[in-house]
Design a protein around this motif. Sequence first.
Motif, PDB file in Angstrom:
ATOM      1  N   UNK A  58       0.834  -1.209   0.000  1.00 55.94           N
ATOM      2  CA  UNK A  58       0.000   0.000   0.000  1.00 55.94           C
ATOM      3  C   UNK A  58       0.863   1.251   0.000  1.00 55.94           C
ATOM      4  N   UNK A  59       1.971   1.183   0.724  1.00 54.85           N
ATOM      5  CA  UNK A  59       2.890   2.314   0.763  1.00 54.85           C
ATOM      6  C   UNK A  59       3.506   2.590  -0.589  1.00 54.85           C
ATOM      7  N   UNK A  60       3.802   1.523  -1.341  1.00 53.16           N
ATOM      8  CA  UNK A  60       4.344   1.703  -2.696  1.00 53.16           C
ATOM      9  C   UNK A  60       3.339   2.425  -3.591  1.00 53.16           C
ATOM     10  N   UNK A  61       2.058   2.044  -3.468  1.00 52.87           N
ATOM     11  CA  UNK A  61       1.000   2.694  -4.258  1.00 52.87           C
ATOM     12  C   UNK A  61       0.923   4.180  -3.895  1.00 52.87           C
ATOM     13  N   UNK A  62       0.957   4.464  -2.602  1.00 52.93           N
ATOM     14  CA  UNK A  62       0.897   5.855  -2.146  1.00 52.93           C
ATOM     15  C   UNK A  62       2.126   6.636  -2.628  1.00 52.93           C
ATOM     16  N   UNK A  63       3.302   6.054  -2.472  1.00 53.67           N
ATOM     17  CA  UNK A  63       4.533   6.730  -2.913  1.00 53.67           C
ATOM     18  C   UNK A  63       4.500   7.054  -4.401  1.00 53.67           C
ATOM     19  N   UNK A  64       4.024   6.108  -5.219  1.00 55.82           N
ATOM     20  CA  UNK A  64       3.941   6.324  -6.673  1.00 55.82           C
ATOM     21  C   UNK A  64       2.961   7.433  -7.010  1.00 55.82           C
ATOM     22  N   UNK A  65       1.805   7.446  -6.326  1.00 54.18           N
ATOM     23  CA  UNK A  65       0.805   8.486  -6.585  1.00 54.18           C
ATOM     24  C   UNK A  65       1.335   9.856  -6.179  1.00 54.18           C
ATOM     25  N   UNK A  66       2.066   9.909  -5.078  1.00 56.88           N
ATOM     26  CA  UNK A  66       2.669  11.178  -4.654  1.00 56.88           C
ATOM     27  C   UNK A  66       3.684  11.656  -5.692  1.00 56.88           C
ATOM     28  N   UNK A  67       4.523  10.748  -6.146  1.00 57.31           N
ATOM     29  CA  UNK A  67       5.541  11.100  -7.142  1.00 57.31           C
ATOM     30  C   UNK A  67       4.890  11.637  -8.410  1.00 57.31           C
ATOM     31  N   UNK A  68       3.771  11.057  -8.800  1.00 61.22           N
ATOM     32  CA  UNK A  68       3.081  11.493 -10.027  1.00 61.22           C
ATOM     33  C   UNK A  68       2.577  12.927  -9.945  1.00 61.22           C
ATOM     34  N   UNK A  69       2.376  13.446  -8.718  1.00 58.57           N
ATOM     35  CA  UNK A  69       1.935  14.838  -8.578  1.00 58.57           C
ATOM     36  C   UNK A  69       3.075  15.732  -8.081  1.00 58.57           C
ATOM     37  N   UNK A  70       4.303  15.230  -8.168  1.00 65.28           N
ATOM     38  CA  UNK A  70       5.461  16.051  -7.833  1.00 65.28           C
ATOM     39  C   UNK A  70       5.799  16.117  -6.356  1.00 65.28           C
ATOM     40  N   UNK A  71       5.296  15.156  -5.578  1.00 61.75           N
ATOM     41  CA  UNK A  71       5.590  15.118  -4.148  1.00 61.75           C
ATOM     42  C   UNK A  71       6.392  13.877  -3.805  1.00 61.75           C
ATOM     43  N   UNK A  72       7.134  13.957  -2.724  1.00 63.84           N
ATOM     44  CA  UNK A  72       7.843  12.795  -2.193  1.00 63.84           C
ATOM     45  C   UNK A  72       7.227  12.444  -0.845  1.00 63.84           C
ATOM     46  N   UNK A  73       7.442  11.228  -0.420  1.00 65.69           N
ATOM     47  CA  UNK A  73       6.955  10.779   0.887  1.00 65.69           C
ATOM     48  C   UNK A  73       7.441  11.729   1.996  1.00 65.69           C
ATOM     49  N   UNK A  74       8.642  12.258   1.832  1.00 63.51           N
ATOM     50  CA  UNK A  74       9.224  13.142   2.845  1.00 63.51           C
ATOM     51  C   UNK A  74       8.576  14.531   2.874  1.00 63.51           C
ATOM     52  N   UNK A 151     -11.204  21.569  10.373  1.00 62.22           N
ATOM     53  CA  UNK A 151     -10.187  21.007   9.476  1.00 62.22           C
ATOM     54  C   UNK A 151     -10.821  20.607   8.151  1.00 62.22           C
ATOM     55  N   UNK A 152     -10.029  20.712   7.091  1.00 64.76           N
ATOM     56  CA  UNK A 152     -10.469  20.279   5.768  1.00 64.76           C
ATOM     57  C   UNK A 152     -10.048  18.821   5.600  1.00 64.76           C
ATOM     58  N   UNK A 153     -11.041  17.952   5.392  1.00 62.45           N
ATOM     59  CA  UNK A 153     -10.780  16.517   5.270  1.00 62.45           C
ATOM     60  C   UNK A 153     -11.170  16.054   3.862  1.00 62.45           C
ATOM     61  N   UNK A 154     -10.219  15.433   3.183  1.00 62.45           N
ATOM     62  CA  UNK A 154     -10.404  14.887   1.833  1.00 62.45           C
ATOM     63  C   UNK A 154     -10.506  13.369   1.944  1.00 62.45           C
ATOM     64  N   UNK A 155     -11.600  12.810   1.457  1.00 60.70           N
ATOM     65  CA  UNK A 155     -11.814  11.368   1.559  1.00 60.70           C
ATOM     66  C   UNK A 155     -11.139  10.648   0.400  1.00 60.70           C
ATOM     67  N   UNK A 156     -10.478   9.531   0.707  1.00 63.72           N
ATOM     68  CA  UNK A 156      -9.799   8.737  -0.325  1.00 63.72           C
ATOM     69  C   UNK A 156     -10.035   7.252  -0.086  1.00 63.72           C
ATOM     70  N   UNK A 157     -10.065   6.506  -1.169  1.00 64.83           N
ATOM     71  CA  UNK A 157     -10.057   5.048  -1.026  1.00 64.83           C
ATOM     72  C   UNK A 157      -8.684   4.658  -0.469  1.00 64.83           C
ATOM     73  N   UNK A 158      -8.598   3.481   0.118  1.00 62.21           N
ATOM     74  CA  UNK A 158      -7.328   2.981   0.633  1.00 62.21           C
ATOM     75  C   UNK A 158      -6.424   2.620  -0.547  1.00 62.21           C
ATOM     76  N   UNK A 159      -5.127   2.908  -0.454  1.00 61.47           N
ATOM     77  CA  UNK A 159      -4.236   2.538  -1.561  1.00 61.47           C
ATOM     78  C   UNK A 159      -4.335   1.064  -1.947  1.00 61.47           C
ATOM     79  N   UNK A 160      -4.577   0.184  -0.971  1.00 63.99           N
ATOM     80  CA  UNK A 160      -4.682  -1.253  -1.261  1.00 63.99           C
ATOM     81  C   UNK A 160      -5.861  -1.561  -2.178  1.00 63.99           C
ATOM     82  N   UNK A 161      -6.883  -0.711  -2.151  1.00 60.91           N
ATOM     83  CA  UNK A 161      -8.051  -0.934  -3.011  1.00 60.91           C
ATOM     84  C   UNK A 161      -7.649  -0.947  -4.476  1.00 60.91           C
ATOM     85  N   UNK A 162      -6.611  -0.181  -4.822  1.00 64.34           N
ATOM     86  CA  UNK A 162      -6.170  -0.124  -6.218  1.00 64.34           C
ATOM     87  C   UNK A 162      -5.454  -1.404  -6.634  1.00 64.34           C
ATOM     88  N   UNK A 163      -4.971  -2.166  -5.660  1.00 63.27           N
ATOM     89  CA  UNK A 163      -4.295  -3.440  -5.954  1.00 63.27           C
ATOM     90  C   UNK A 163      -5.298  -4.546  -6.262  1.00 63.27           C
TER      91      UNK A 163
END
Length: 198
Positions: A58-74, A151-163
């Motif tokens: 799931x972390x790999x999916x999240x990391x890849x999606x972040x990279x695609x929008x110009x962000x890093x996990x850090x 707080x502003x809360x954005x709802x997302x499916x779990x990264x594992x759902x994409x697997x």
Amino acid sequence: MEQMDGTSVTACERCPELCASRSRIVNGVGPEDAAIVFVGEAPGATEDERGEPFVGRSGDVLDNALRDVGLARTDVRITNCVRCRPPDNRDPTSEELANCESYLDRELELVDPDVIVTLGKVPSEHLLDRSVGITSEAGSVEEVRIGGQSRRVLLSVHPAATLYDRSQRSTFEETIATAADLGGAGGSGGQSRLGEYE
């Protein structure tokens, strides 16, 4: 005995079953002033082993999606509603979520993000305090009071759902792009990052 040092819980015995099943308390990672905070439900086996949230598939999916929008996990903060691994990777109980709630509230208060992204049904329902149809509601933004603050809360499916369901992939990627925009880090279609390639 329980103790919190800044955003990290250093000792807690509120949930006897979780204390018995965990090998460590898994605290959030990332900048303590991050504009975007991702909130999952609880650590799984890999997270419990390595002491960091979202480090397995799931972390790999999240990391890849972040990279695609110009962000890093850090660049972002990643945490969970519950900091200890439930046995057999079951969902945390309402009592466990309640026991850990003050820790999450404190972490969010200290980080003070522009947007909180819930990764999956459990954190969405926990933060919104209502039933959530995560597949149909993913991508929606709500103003929610958390720890006495709006707080502003954005709802997302779990990264594992994409697997397990490829049709969830575009929904997840679009939600991450929205998070980047709300956190002041996104561009439209990569346009703002063209300079990196010149």
